[in-house]
Design a protein around this motif. Structure first.
Motif, mmCIF file in Angstrom:
data_model
loop_
_atom_site.group_PDB
_atom_site.id
_atom_site.type_symbol
_atom_site.label_atom_id
_atom_site.label_comp_id
_atom_site.label_asym_id
_atom_site.label_seq_id
_atom_site.Cartn_x
_atom_site.Cartn_y
_atom_site.Cartn_z
ATOM 1 N N LEU A 162 0.868 -1.174 0.000
ATOM 2 C CA LEU A 162 0.000 0.000 0.000
ATOM 3 C C LEU A 162 0.909 1.230 0.000
ATOM 4 C CD1 LEU A 162 -3.071 -0.074 0.231
ATOM 5 C CD2 LEU A 162 -2.816 0.386 2.664
ATOM 6 N N ASN A 164 0.953 5.196 0.537
ATOM 7 C CA ASN A 164 0.184 6.331 1.040
ATOM 8 C C ASN A 164 0.956 7.600 0.749
ATOM 9 O OD1 ASN A 164 -2.323 5.839 2.704
ATOM 10 N ND2 ASN A 164 -0.976 4.277 3.569
ATOM 11 N N TYR A 166 1.002 11.508 1.689
ATOM 12 C CA TYR A 166 0.443 12.487 2.618
ATOM 13 C C TYR A 166 0.961 13.867 2.248
ATOM 14 C CZ TYR A 166 0.168 8.361 5.763
ATOM 15 O OH TYR A 166 -0.061 7.131 6.325
ATOM 16 N N ILE A 172 -2.929 10.073 9.483
ATOM 17 C CA ILE A 172 -3.880 8.972 9.261
ATOM 18 C C ILE A 172 -4.560 8.656 10.592
ATOM 19 C CG2 ILE A 172 -2.101 7.169 9.580
ATOM 20 C CD1 ILE A 172 -3.447 5.609 7.255
ATOM 21 N N HIS A 175 -6.088 3.228 13.517
ATOM 22 C CA HIS A 175 -6.708 2.026 12.939
ATOM 23 C C HIS A 175 -5.819 0.826 13.202
ATOM 24 C CE1 HIS A 175 -3.781 3.308 9.928
ATOM 25 N NE2 HIS A 175 -3.762 2.065 9.501
ATOM 26 N N ASP A 177 -4.680 -2.992 11.250
ATOM 27 C CA ASP A 177 -4.623 -3.487 9.873
ATOM 28 C C ASP A 177 -5.459 -4.747 9.660
ATOM 29 O OD1 ASP A 177 -3.051 -1.336 9.483
ATOM 30 O OD2 ASP A 177 -1.224 -2.415 8.984
ATOM 31 N N SER A 187 7.154 -0.995 7.039
ATOM 32 C CA SER A 187 6.718 0.282 6.484
ATOM 33 C C SER A 187 7.921 1.213 6.283
ATOM 34 C CB SER A 187 5.684 0.900 7.422
ATOM 35 O OG SER A 187 5.280 2.125 6.897
ATOM 36 N N PHE A 196 4.892 8.565 14.723
ATOM 37 C CA PHE A 196 3.921 7.484 14.570
ATOM 38 C C PHE A 196 3.540 7.061 15.981
ATOM 39 C CE2 PHE A 196 3.256 2.895 13.383
ATOM 40 C CZ PHE A 196 2.483 3.055 12.253
ATOM 41 N N LEU A 216 9.539 8.274 12.821
ATOM 42 C CA LEU A 216 9.837 7.631 11.532
ATOM 43 C C LEU A 216 10.605 8.632 10.681
ATOM 44 C CD1 LEU A 216 6.448 5.881 10.603
ATOM 45 C CD2 LEU A 216 8.246 5.138 12.180
ATOM 46 N N HIS A 234 -2.702 2.207 15.385
ATOM 47 C CA HIS A 234 -1.589 3.100 15.045
ATOM 48 C C HIS A 234 -2.129 4.309 14.285
ATOM 49 C CE1 HIS A 234 -1.638 -0.062 11.873
ATOM 50 N NE2 HIS A 234 -1.408 0.947 11.046
ATOM 51 N N ILE A 236 -1.040 8.632 12.746
ATOM 52 C CA ILE A 236 -0.135 9.785 12.561
ATOM 53 C C ILE A 236 -1.007 11.028 12.676
ATOM 54 C CG2 ILE A 236 1.407 10.984 10.940
ATOM 55 C CD1 ILE A 236 1.908 8.174 9.642
ATOM 56 N N ARG A 311 5.005 13.366 2.371
ATOM 57 C CA ARG A 311 5.588 12.075 2.764
ATOM 58 C C ARG A 311 4.883 10.948 2.007
ATOM 59 N NH1 ARG A 311 3.873 8.434 6.780
ATOM 60 N NH2 ARG A 311 5.529 6.995 7.402
ATOM 61 N N SER A 313 4.546 6.717 2.297
ATOM 62 C CA SER A 313 4.937 5.501 3.010
ATOM 63 C C SER A 313 4.593 4.297 2.152
ATOM 64 C CB SER A 313 4.239 5.411 4.365
ATOM 65 O OG SER A 313 2.859 5.226 4.187
ATOM 66 N N THR A 315 3.702 0.512 2.738
ATOM 67 C CA THR A 315 3.334 -0.503 3.731
ATOM 68 C C THR A 315 3.381 -1.846 3.017
ATOM 69 O OG1 THR A 315 1.904 1.142 4.758
ATOM 70 C CG2 THR A 315 1.614 -1.124 5.475
ATOM 71 N N ARG A 317 3.431 -5.847 3.025
ATOM 72 C CA ARG A 317 2.959 -6.949 3.879
ATOM 73 C C ARG A 317 2.778 -8.230 3.079
ATOM 74 N NH1 ARG A 317 -1.673 -3.115 6.414
ATOM 75 N NH2 ARG A 317 -1.672 -2.531 4.242
#
Ligand SMILES: O=C(O)CCC(=O)C(=O)O
Length: 328
Positions: A162, A164, A166, A172, A175, A177, A187, A196, A216, A234, A236, A311, A313, A315, A317
Motif C-alpha cells: 500500500l 500512502n 500524505y 492517518i 486504525h 490493519d 513500512s 507514529f 519515523l 496506530h 499519525i 511524505r 509511506s 506498507t 505486507r
C-alpha cells in the motif's frame, strides 16, 4: 486507446469506522494490471506489457542488503514487537523509488475525499480467502519485497503493498490493519519524517493516553508485529511539524557534546536525529535554533521541532494464501 479503468473515490465514514481495516474497503479499488488492453484499428485487442512492470530496477547495496544477524538490536525499547531500522534504503534509492512511484499510471491513485491523502494498492485484493486477483508487483516494489525477505528481516516474502501519499500536515486516523494480513508490517518512509503513535483503543486516543511514540525518519523502516500489530491502533497526527522532547543534563556553557538522557520518542537511541544532535554542543544547538528550551515540564527540558514535508509511506505486507478457519 487504453481501456478505461474506473477511478474510485473511497469515502471513509465516521471516526469509529476508521478503526475497521481500511484494506477491506480498499478492495473496491480496481487493480491496475501489468497488462493493459490496447484497441487497434481492426478492433482486435492486443496485450501489451506496461513499462512500469517490465523495467529494470535495482536497489543500492547497504548494510541491509545482506542478512541481518540480529533484529533485536533494532528493537524499540518500551513497547513490545516494534523494530526501527534507520537508513533502510539509501538516499539515491529514496529518489529513484519516488521517481518510480510518480511514473506509475496516474489512475492507480485513489483520492480520499475526507483527507489530503491518496493511496495505491499493489498485489491484489485482500480477502478472507487470501489474495485474490493477485498481480505481480511493479519491479521496484518487488525489489523492496526481495530485500526485506533476503535480509531475513521479514519472515514472509511480502506480496502486497500500500502506498500512502500524505501532503504536508496530513496524517492517518487510528486504525488496525485487521486479521487478513500476516501480522508483520514493514513500512518504509520517503520524503519526510513524522511521529507514529500507538494507542490501546479509541477511548485512550480520545483521552490522549498513548502507548508509544516512534519517530519515523525518511528512508527508515519500521516493523510492528504480534502484540503491537494485534493489540494497538496506530496513527499519525495531522500536523505540519512534530516535536521531539529531550532531557539533557548539561550546563549550557559546557564544551562537551550533547548527551541526551531521555526522549519522548521511544526509538530515539536508534535514530539519525540522535547522531545529529549529539554531534553538537548545547550552546551551538541553541544558537542555531536546532534545540529550544522547554519550561514547566518535569521530564524534559529541551525540544526539537521537525518540520513535515510531503511524505510517502510504503506498507509492505504478506497476505497468506488463505485464511485458516478457527478450530472449535
Ligand atoms: O504512513 C504510514 O507509515 C502508516 C500507513 C498505515 O498505517 C497503513 O497503511 O495502514
Amino acid at each position: 486507446m487504453f481501456k478505461k479503468i474506473l477511478s474510485t473515490v473511497i469515502k471513509e465514514k465516521t471516526q469509529s469506522s476508521a478503526t475497521e481495516s481500511l484494506e477491506q474497503r480498499l478492495n473496491e479499488i480496481p487493480n491496475v494490471s501489468g497488462k493493459q488492453e490496447i484497441q487497434v484499428s481492426n478492433n482486435k485487442l492486443l496485450k501489451d506489457e506496461n513499462s512500469f512492470q517490465a523495467r529494470e530496477f535495482k536497489l543500492e547495496d547497504n548494510q541491509f542488503s545482506s542478512q541481518v544477524e540480529n533484529l533485536e538490536v533494532h528493537k524499540v525499547d518500551g513497547i513490545n514487537t516494534v523494530y526501527y531500522l534507520k537508513d533502510f534504503i539509501t538516499l539515491r534509492d529514496e529518489q529513484s523509488i519516488n521517481d518510480e512511484i510518480y511514473d506509475l499510471p496516474t489512475n492507480s491513485w485513489v483520492d480520499l475525499t475526507y483527507s489530503n491523502r491518496r493511496l495505491q494498492k499493489w498485489g491484489g485484493d485482500v480477502t478472507q480467502k487470501g489474495l485474490e486477483n493477485q498481480k505481480s508487483l511493479p519491479t521496484f516494489l518487488e525489489a523492496l519485497s526481495a530485500k526485506l525477505y533476503q535480509s531475513k528481516i521479514s519472515p514472509k516474502k511480502p506480496n502486497h503493498v500500500l502506498l500512502n501519499e500524505y501532503q504536508k500536515g496530513v496524517g492517518i486516523m487510528p486504525h488496525t490493519d485487521g486479521p487478513l494480513y500476516f501480522p508483520w508490517v514493514n513500512s518504509i518512509s520517503l520524503g519526510s519524517d513524522c511521529i507514529f503513535k500507538f494507542y490501546k483503543d479509541m477511548q485512550s486516543y480520545r483521552d490522549g493516553v498513548e502507548q508509544a511514540r516512534v519517530l519515523l525518519e525518511k528512508r527508515s523502516l519500521v516493523i510492528f508485529t504480534d502484540e503491537a500489530y494485534k493489540e494497538y491502533l496506530h496513527t499519525i497526527d495531522d500536523l505540519t511539524s512534530d516535536i521531539v522532547l529531550l532531557q539533557i543534563d548539561q550546563d549550557e556553557s559546557s564544551n562537551d557534546l550533547i548527551k541526551v538522557v531521555k526522549s519522548n520518542v521511544l526509538n530515539f537511541s536508534l535514530t539519525n536525529l540522535k547522531k545529529q544532535i549529539e554531534s553538537l554542543t548545547l550552546e551551538q544547538a541553541l544558537k542555531e535554533d536546532i534545540l529550544f528550551k522547554v519550561r514547566d515540564n518535569p521530564d524534559f527540558n529541551y525540544c526539537i521541532e521537525i518540520k513535515r514535508d510531503k511524505r510517502i509511506s510504503l506498507t509492505i505486507r504478506y497476505v497468506p494464501e488463505c485464511q485458516i478457519a478457527p478450530q472449535n
